[in-house]
Write a protein that holds these residues in place. Structure first.
Motif, PDB file in Angstrom:
ATOM      1  N   LEU A   1     100.783  47.524  37.858  1.00  0.00           N
ATOM      2  CA  LEU A   1      99.820  46.748  37.077  1.00  0.00           C
ATOM      3  C   LEU A   1     100.230  45.287  37.063  1.00  0.00           C
ATOM      4  O   LEU A   1     101.422  44.972  37.021  1.00  0.00           O
ATOM      5  CB  LEU A   1      99.760  47.246  35.626  1.00  0.00           C
ATOM      6  CG  LEU A   1      99.261  48.663  35.359  1.00  0.00           C
ATOM      7  CD1 LEU A   1      99.451  49.002  33.882  1.00  0.00           C
ATOM      8  CD2 LEU A   1      97.806  48.808  35.748  1.00  0.00           C
ATOM      9  N   ASP A   2      99.245  44.398  37.123  1.00  0.00           N
ATOM     10  CA  ASP A   2      99.487  42.973  36.922  1.00  0.00           C
ATOM     11  C   ASP A   2      98.171  42.304  36.542  1.00  0.00           C
ATOM     12  O   ASP A   2      97.166  42.981  36.308  1.00  0.00           O
ATOM     13  CB  ASP A   2     100.131  42.314  38.158  1.00  0.00           C
ATOM     14  CG  ASP A   2      99.261  42.420  39.403  1.00  0.00           C
ATOM     15  OD1 ASP A   2      98.020  42.461  39.282  1.00  0.00           O
ATOM     16  OD2 ASP A   2      99.820  42.446  40.524  1.00  0.00           O
ATOM     17  N   GLU A   3      98.165  40.976  36.497  1.00  0.00           N
ATOM     18  CA  GLU A   3      96.977  40.244  36.045  1.00  0.00           C
ATOM     19  C   GLU A   3      95.792  40.389  36.988  1.00  0.00           C
ATOM     20  O   GLU A   3      94.655  40.101  36.611  1.00  0.00           O
ATOM     21  CB  GLU A   3      97.296  38.754  35.871  1.00  0.00           C
ATOM     22  CG  GLU A   3      98.321  38.455  34.795  1.00  0.00           C
ATOM     23  CD  GLU A   3      99.731  38.415  35.346  1.00  0.00           C
ATOM     24  OE1 GLU A   3      99.968  39.003  36.429  1.00  0.00           O
ATOM     25  OE2 GLU A   3     100.598  37.786  34.703  1.00  0.00           O
ATOM     26  N   THR A   4      96.015  40.845  38.211  1.00  0.00           N
ATOM     27  CA  THR A   4      94.924  40.953  39.188  1.00  0.00           C
ATOM     28  C   THR A   4      94.289  42.340  39.215  1.00  0.00           C
ATOM     29  O   THR A   4      93.314  42.556  39.927  1.00  0.00           O
ATOM     30  CB  THR A   4      95.430  40.626  40.609  1.00  0.00           C
ATOM     31  OG1 THR A   4      96.270  41.695  41.081  1.00  0.00           O
ATOM     32  CG2 THR A   4      96.209  39.316  40.627  1.00  0.00           C
ATOM     33  N   ILE A   5      94.839  43.286  38.464  1.00  0.00           N
ATOM     34  CA  ILE A   5      94.380  44.681  38.501  1.00  0.00           C
ATOM     35  C   ILE A   5      93.666  45.017  37.198  1.00  0.00           C
ATOM     36  O   ILE A   5      94.205  44.799  36.113  1.00  0.00           O
ATOM     37  CB  ILE A   5      95.571  45.634  38.711  1.00  0.00           C
ATOM     38  CG1 ILE A   5      96.255  45.359  40.054  1.00  0.00           C
ATOM     39  CG2 ILE A   5      95.121  47.092  38.636  1.00  0.00           C
ATOM     40  CD1 ILE A   5      97.578  46.076  40.230  1.00  0.00           C
ATOM     41  N   ASN A   6      92.450  45.557  37.296  1.00  0.00           N
ATOM     42  CA  ASN A   6      91.738  45.914  36.070  1.00  0.00           C
ATOM     43  C   ASN A   6      91.863  47.418  35.792  1.00  0.00           C
ATOM     44  O   ASN A   6      92.296  48.186  36.657  1.00  0.00           O
ATOM     45  CB  ASN A   6      90.273  45.453  36.133  1.00  0.00           C
ATOM     46  CG  ASN A   6      89.429  46.229  37.123  1.00  0.00           C
ATOM     47  OD1 ASN A   6      89.466  47.453  37.192  1.00  0.00           O
ATOM     48  ND2 ASN A   6      88.640  45.504  37.920  1.00  0.00           N
ATOM     49  N   PRO A   7      91.487  47.871  34.581  1.00  0.00           N
ATOM     50  CA  PRO A   7      91.671  49.279  34.212  1.00  0.00           C
ATOM     51  C   PRO A   7      90.913  50.267  35.097  1.00  0.00           C
ATOM     52  O   PRO A   7      91.350  51.414  35.254  1.00  0.00           O
ATOM     53  CB  PRO A   7      91.148  49.338  32.770  1.00  0.00           C
ATOM     54  CG  PRO A   7      91.285  47.950  32.257  1.00  0.00           C
ATOM     55  CD  PRO A   7      91.020  47.062  33.438  1.00  0.00           C
ATOM     56  N   VAL A   8      89.785  49.856  35.666  1.00  0.00           N
ATOM     57  CA  VAL A   8      89.022  50.757  36.529  1.00  0.00           C
ATOM     58  C   VAL A   8      89.776  50.971  37.842  1.00  0.00           C
ATOM     59  O   VAL A   8      89.910  52.099  38.329  1.00  0.00           O
ATOM     60  CB  VAL A   8      87.612  50.208  36.796  1.00  0.00           C
ATOM     61  CG1 VAL A   8      86.807  51.202  37.642  1.00  0.00           C
ATOM     62  CG2 VAL A   8      86.890  49.931  35.486  1.00  0.00           C
ATOM     63  N   GLU A   9      90.287  49.891  38.420  1.00  0.00           N
ATOM     64  CA  GLU A   9      91.076  50.004  39.649  1.00  0.00           C
ATOM     65  C   GLU A   9      92.312  50.868  39.415  1.00  0.00           C
ATOM     66  O   GLU A   9      92.708  51.646  40.278  1.00  0.00           O
ATOM     67  CB  GLU A   9      91.497  48.612  40.120  1.00  0.00           C
ATOM     68  CG  GLU A   9      90.346  47.732  40.567  1.00  0.00           C
ATOM     69  CD  GLU A   9      90.797  46.312  40.861  1.00  0.00           C
ATOM     70  OE1 GLU A   9      90.262  45.714  41.808  1.00  0.00           O
ATOM     71  OE2 GLU A   9      91.679  45.797  40.140  1.00  0.00           O
ATOM     72  N   ALA A  10      92.921  50.711  38.241  1.00  0.00           N
ATOM     73  CA  ALA A  10      94.156  51.434  37.928  1.00  0.00           C
ATOM     74  C   ALA A  10      93.909  52.850  37.450  1.00  0.00           C
ATOM     75  O   ALA A  10      94.846  53.571  37.101  1.00  0.00           O
ATOM     76  CB  ALA A  10      94.943  50.667  36.868  1.00  0.00           C
ATOM     77  N   THR A  11      92.639  53.302  37.440  1.00  0.00           N
ATOM     78  CA  THR A  11      92.222  54.612  36.930  1.00  0.00           C
ATOM     79  C   THR A  11      92.711  54.819  35.490  1.00  0.00           C
ATOM     80  O   THR A  11      93.168  55.897  35.124  1.00  0.00           O
ATOM     81  CB  THR A  11      92.696  55.776  37.835  1.00  0.00           C
ATOM     82  OG1 THR A  11      94.121  55.816  37.891  1.00  0.00           O
ATOM     83  CG2 THR A  11      92.131  55.630  39.241  1.00  0.00           C
ATOM     84  N   LEU A  12      92.591  53.763  34.703  1.00  0.00           N
ATOM     85  CA  LEU A  12      92.969  53.810  33.292  1.00  0.00           C
ATOM     86  C   LEU A  12      91.771  53.593  32.377  1.00  0.00           C
ATOM     87  O   LEU A  12      91.924  53.264  31.203  1.00  0.00           O
ATOM     88  CB  LEU A  12      94.042  52.750  33.003  1.00  0.00           C
ATOM     89  CG  LEU A  12      95.386  52.942  33.703  1.00  0.00           C
ATOM     90  CD1 LEU A  12      96.295  51.749  33.438  1.00  0.00           C
ATOM     91  CD2 LEU A  12      96.058  54.229  33.250  1.00  0.00           C
ATOM     92  N   ALA A  13      90.562  53.800  32.920  1.00  0.00           N
ATOM     93  CA  ALA A  13      89.359  53.591  32.110  1.00  0.00           C
ATOM     94  C   ALA A  13      89.289  54.566  30.938  1.00  0.00           C
ATOM     95  O   ALA A  13      88.586  54.300  29.956  1.00  0.00           O
ATOM     96  CB  ALA A  13      88.119  53.720  32.981  1.00  0.00           C
ATOM     97  N   TRP A  14      90.012  55.672  31.007  1.00  0.00           N
ATOM     98  CA  TRP A  14      90.021  56.637  29.895  1.00  0.00           C
ATOM     99  C   TRP A  14      90.528  55.991  28.611  1.00  0.00           C
ATOM    100  O   TRP A  14      90.208  56.470  27.502  1.00  0.00           O
ATOM    101  CB  TRP A  14      90.879  57.848  30.247  1.00  0.00           C
ATOM    102  CG  TRP A  14      92.301  57.528  30.585  1.00  0.00           C
ATOM    103  CD1 TRP A  14      92.805  57.267  31.829  1.00  0.00           C
ATOM    104  CD2 TRP A  14      93.411  57.407  29.688  1.00  0.00           C
ATOM    105  NE1 TRP A  14      94.163  56.996  31.762  1.00  0.00           N
ATOM    106  CE2 TRP A  14      94.554  57.076  30.459  1.00  0.00           C
ATOM    107  CE3 TRP A  14      93.543  57.557  28.306  1.00  0.00           C
ATOM    108  CZ2 TRP A  14      95.808  56.887  29.888  1.00  0.00           C
ATOM    109  CZ3 TRP A  14      94.799  57.366  27.730  1.00  0.00           C
ATOM    110  CH2 TRP A  14      95.916  57.046  28.523  1.00  0.00           C
ATOM    111  N   THR A  15      91.281  54.922  28.707  1.00  0.00           N
ATOM    112  CA  THR A  15      91.787  54.251  27.503  1.00  0.00           C
ATOM    113  C   THR A  15      90.672  53.576  26.719  1.00  0.00           C
ATOM    114  O   THR A  15      90.885  53.193  25.564  1.00  0.00           O
ATOM    115  CB  THR A  15      92.861  53.208  27.864  1.00  0.00           C
ATOM    116  OG1 THR A  15      92.286  52.206  28.724  1.00  0.00           O
ATOM    117  CG2 THR A  15      94.037  53.856  28.576  1.00  0.00           C
TER     118      THR A  15
END
Length: 222
Positions: A89-103
């Motif tokens: 994770l970093d400033e260029t990665i969003n929750p959808v890309e990181a498969t963290l949209a469940w949060t």
């Protein structure tokens, strides 16, 4: 840890991701939280800095307790499919890309419907559904050697680069190399055959669901 807690604090009734203010070995101003970064049932404790050494010494004086380092924690969190900021994770990665949209909850939940948080307009549609992304975080297995951060990910033929590994290690539990990284969205489906460039040579691998090892977070008995 129960040995340094007040007798009235029953850990069997503490759900995962909850915490309480307490004393530790009689020291006031402490806190215990049932959480952690390992995929296992565990606790994080906080205390005034001047008591950290004495409380740690009390814990490791128990024959059942062994100290561990960052290497052990890193292999456990990767087996659990947990991200490490600055790597996965970093400033260029969003929750959808990181498969963290469940949060953010489901598409009918308040957070998804109302938006209003920083960056919402970049990841949510007006109806609360997720915007499409060009890349996604995936688990990777099947290679013969560990793929470390920065290893390039290619299609099965080894012709087109489709992403990069962000974390990788040898899993002590699975006795096999595991990794996670970002690949182009069409290549992110479970079972997709890929190639990893490890030390200049291509190795066959496969997109794999995470966690690699089933998490064992605590549930309060009903």
């Amino acid at each position: 840890v129960g040995k340094i807690l007040p007798s009235g604090l029953d850990l069997t009734k503490m759900p995962f991701m909850t915490g309480v203010a307490t004393t530790l070995d009689g020291v006031e101003g402490c806190r215990i939280t049932r959480c952690g970064y390992t995929g296992e049932d565990g606790f994080e404790i906080a205390m005034p800095a001047e008591y950290a050494e004495s409380i740690a010494s009390k814990l490791i004086s128990d024959p059942a307790v062994n100290p561990t380092g960052l290497g052990a924690r890193d292999s456990l969190r990767l087996e659990a499919g947990l991200c490490l900021y600055g790597h996965d994770l970093d400033e260029t990665i969003n929750p959808v890309e990181a498969t963290l949209a469940w949060t953010m909850g489901g598409p009918k939940g308040r957070r998804r419907k109302e938006g209003g948080f920083l960056g919402a307009e970049h990841i949510l549609k007006p109806d609360g559904k997720l915007q499409k992304v060009a890349r996604k975080r995936v688990g990777i297995m099947g290679m013969k050697a560990p793929a470390r951060e920065g290893a390039e990910i290619y299609d099965a033929a080894g012709e087109n680069k489709i992403g990069d590994v962000t974390s990788g290690t040898f899993s002590p539990c699975l006795k096999a190399p595991i990794a996670m990284g970002y690949v182009e969205t069409p290549m992110s489906k479970k079972g997709t055959e890929i190639s990893l460039k490890i030390r200049g040579k291509f190795q066959k691998a496969e997109v794999t669901p995470m966690p690699f090892v089933e998490s064992r977070y605590y549930r309060v008995p009903e």
